[in-house]
Scaffold this motif. Structure first.
Motif, PDB file in Angstrom:
ATOM      1  N   GLN A   1      32.226  63.380  58.482  1.00 22.09           N
ATOM      2  CA  GLN A   1      33.687  63.431  58.573  1.00 22.09           C
ATOM      3  C   GLN A   1      34.250  62.125  58.020  1.00 22.09           C
ATOM      4  OE1 GLN A   1      35.304  66.348  59.829  1.00 22.09           O
ATOM      5  NE2 GLN A   1      33.184  66.964  59.478  1.00 22.09           N
ATOM      6  N   ILE A   2      35.057  62.227  56.950  1.00 24.87           N
ATOM      7  CA  ILE A   2      35.586  61.052  56.264  1.00 24.87           C
ATOM      8  C   ILE A   2      37.103  61.119  56.230  1.00 24.87           C
ATOM      9  CG2 ILE A   2      35.661  59.803  54.070  1.00 24.87           C
ATOM     10  CD1 ILE A   2      32.843  60.955  53.524  1.00 24.87           C
TER      11      ILE A   2
ATOM     12  N   ALA B   1      44.780  50.449  62.104  1.00 26.02           N
ATOM     13  CA  ALA B   1      45.171  51.854  61.927  1.00 26.02           C
ATOM     14  C   ALA B   1      43.963  52.706  61.530  1.00 26.02           C
ATOM     15  CB  ALA B   1      46.270  51.976  60.873  1.00 26.02           C
ATOM     16  N   ALA B   2      43.124  52.175  60.637  1.00 21.35           N
ATOM     17  CA  ALA B   2      41.923  52.910  60.215  1.00 21.35           C
ATOM     18  C   ALA B   2      40.953  53.070  61.383  1.00 21.35           C
ATOM     19  CB  ALA B   2      41.247  52.184  59.058  1.00 21.35           C
ATOM     20  N   GLU B   3      40.809  52.023  62.174  1.00 23.11           N
ATOM     21  CA  GLU B   3      39.915  52.082  63.336  1.00 23.11           C
ATOM     22  C   GLU B   3      40.407  53.101  64.364  1.00 23.11           C
ATOM     23  OE1 GLU B   3      39.560  48.757  66.387  1.00 23.11           O
ATOM     24  OE2 GLU B   3      37.772  48.477  65.149  1.00 23.11           O
ATOM     25  N   GLN B   4      41.719  53.109  64.605  1.00 25.21           N
ATOM     26  CA  GLN B   4      42.308  54.068  65.552  1.00 25.21           C
ATOM     27  C   GLN B   4      42.106  55.502  65.049  1.00 25.21           C
ATOM     28  OE1 GLN B   4      44.157  53.590  68.539  1.00 25.21           O
ATOM     29  NE2 GLN B   4      43.318  51.527  68.497  1.00 25.21           N
TER      30      GLN B   4
ATOM     31  N   MET C   1      40.050  60.622  65.749  1.00 27.74           N
ATOM     32  CA  MET C   1      39.703  61.848  65.021  1.00 27.74           C
ATOM     33  C   MET C   1      38.189  62.039  64.893  1.00 27.74           C
ATOM     34  SD  MET C   1      42.696  61.617  62.164  1.00 27.74           S
ATOM     35  CE  MET C   1      42.472  63.269  61.559  1.00 27.74           C
ATOM     36  N   ARG C   2      37.452  61.137  65.536  1.00 30.88           N
ATOM     37  CA  ARG C   2      35.979  61.182  65.530  1.00 30.88           C
ATOM     38  C   ARG C   2      35.415  61.225  64.107  1.00 30.88           C
ATOM     39  NH1 ARG C   2      37.109  64.875  70.050  1.00 30.88           N
ATOM     40  NH2 ARG C   2      36.611  63.762  71.975  1.00 30.88           N
TER      41      ARG C   2
END
Length: 66
Positions: A7-8, A25-28, A33-34
């Protein structure tokens, strides 16, 4: 055991410069969204900004790679 596809997530932006807010934001997004990975995609000419980015597209790509 069945293997699932990776999942990307893709995060686009000017990244002029990339900063902690982008990374947070990317980490969250990854966590909520796993996602397995989040890829950053610098925008060459952002349509919503009047002035072009201060850094060249290559410089911004290099910043993202760092």
């Amino acid at each position: 055991m069945e293997q699932r596809d990776k999942q990307i997530g893709i995060m686009g932006g000017t990244f002029d410069p990339i900063h902690c807010g982008h990374l947070l934001a990317a980490e969250q997004a990854r966590d909520q969204m796993r996602l397995d990975e989040v890829w950053f995609m610098p925008s060459s000419k952002p349509p919503h900004k009047k002035n072009p980015p201060g850094a060249t597209p290559k410089q911004r790509l290099d910043m993202v790679k760092l």
